[in-house]
Design an enzyme around this catalytic site. Sequence first.
Site, mmCIF file in Angstrom:
data_model
loop_
_atom_site.group_PDB
_atom_site.id
_atom_site.type_symbol
_atom_site.label_atom_id
_atom_site.label_comp_id
_atom_site.label_asym_id
_atom_site.label_seq_id
_atom_site.Cartn_x
_atom_site.Cartn_y
_atom_site.Cartn_z
ATOM 1 N N LYS A 44 0.854 -1.182 0.000
ATOM 2 C CA LYS A 44 0.000 0.000 0.000
ATOM 3 C C LYS A 44 0.894 1.236 0.000
ATOM 4 O O LYS A 44 1.824 1.343 0.801
ATOM 5 C CB LYS A 44 -0.888 -0.023 1.250
ATOM 6 C CG LYS A 44 -1.930 1.070 1.317
ATOM 7 C CD LYS A 44 -2.780 0.892 2.574
ATOM 8 C CE LYS A 44 -3.834 1.990 2.694
ATOM 9 N NZ LYS A 44 -4.625 1.843 3.950
ATOM 10 N N HIS A 96 -0.139 4.427 0.425
ATOM 11 C CA HIS A 96 -0.687 5.581 1.150
ATOM 12 C C HIS A 96 -1.091 5.119 2.549
ATOM 13 O O HIS A 96 -1.004 3.935 2.872
ATOM 14 C CB HIS A 96 -1.900 6.167 0.417
ATOM 15 C CG HIS A 96 -3.042 5.185 0.253
ATOM 16 N ND1 HIS A 96 -3.049 4.222 -0.730
ATOM 17 C CD2 HIS A 96 -4.189 5.018 0.958
ATOM 18 C CE1 HIS A 96 -4.160 3.513 -0.631
ATOM 19 N NE2 HIS A 96 -4.866 3.975 0.392
#
Length: 219
Positions: free
Chosen positions: A106, A108
């Site tokens: 991921k 963010h």
Amino acid sequence: MTTPSQFNSQAFIELALSRGVLKFGEFTLKSGRVSPYFFNAGLLNDGDALSLLAQGYAAQLNQCENVEVIFGPAYKGIPFVAATAVALSQHHGKSVPWGFNRKEAKDHGEGGVLVGAAVSGKKVWIIDDVITAGTAIREVVQILRQAGASIAGVLVALDRQECGQTKLSAIQEVQQQLEIPVHALITMHDLMDYLEAKGETTALANMKAYRDRYGIQTI
């Protein structure tokens, strides 16, 4: 059904058969082998079935050492590890942190591929359904070790007890190469014992023939 603190292999096999998780017949595996049985733990997809599986994992872990964190590889391992954490708390009085990984990092928020409990400096048990070739487990072990974890062991639902590319099974190869213990709730030998007890002579004969051709020597 099992009692909360014990695992009954026959009850689990019967549940697996009733839900289509375990089937006897002819099944062509990715390896090209024609297997007399097939096991898909992903079909343990309701509360009763998942609870029984989790009770089995929890009962086994309750007998193991160094259970500081439990970890479920994406994707099947995620519900398994979450349910096992609940079973450990409810039936064994142990509140054990749990986590899992993402297939893709991921970029963010908190970022990374690991979700849940911190693993750095912790002894981690990995929970999954089966080890087929061992590739996925090796990848997860590498991710965890890079994050600073120490791998305490691996716990799976089924050990097929058959040779891979060598005379060793995938589980034996993982144990040998990674130097970690691997435990299973049920084995191919348990399935054969069940068939024998039920008088299922044809299915048992097929299992014996498959074992004689592909089985590891310790069966």
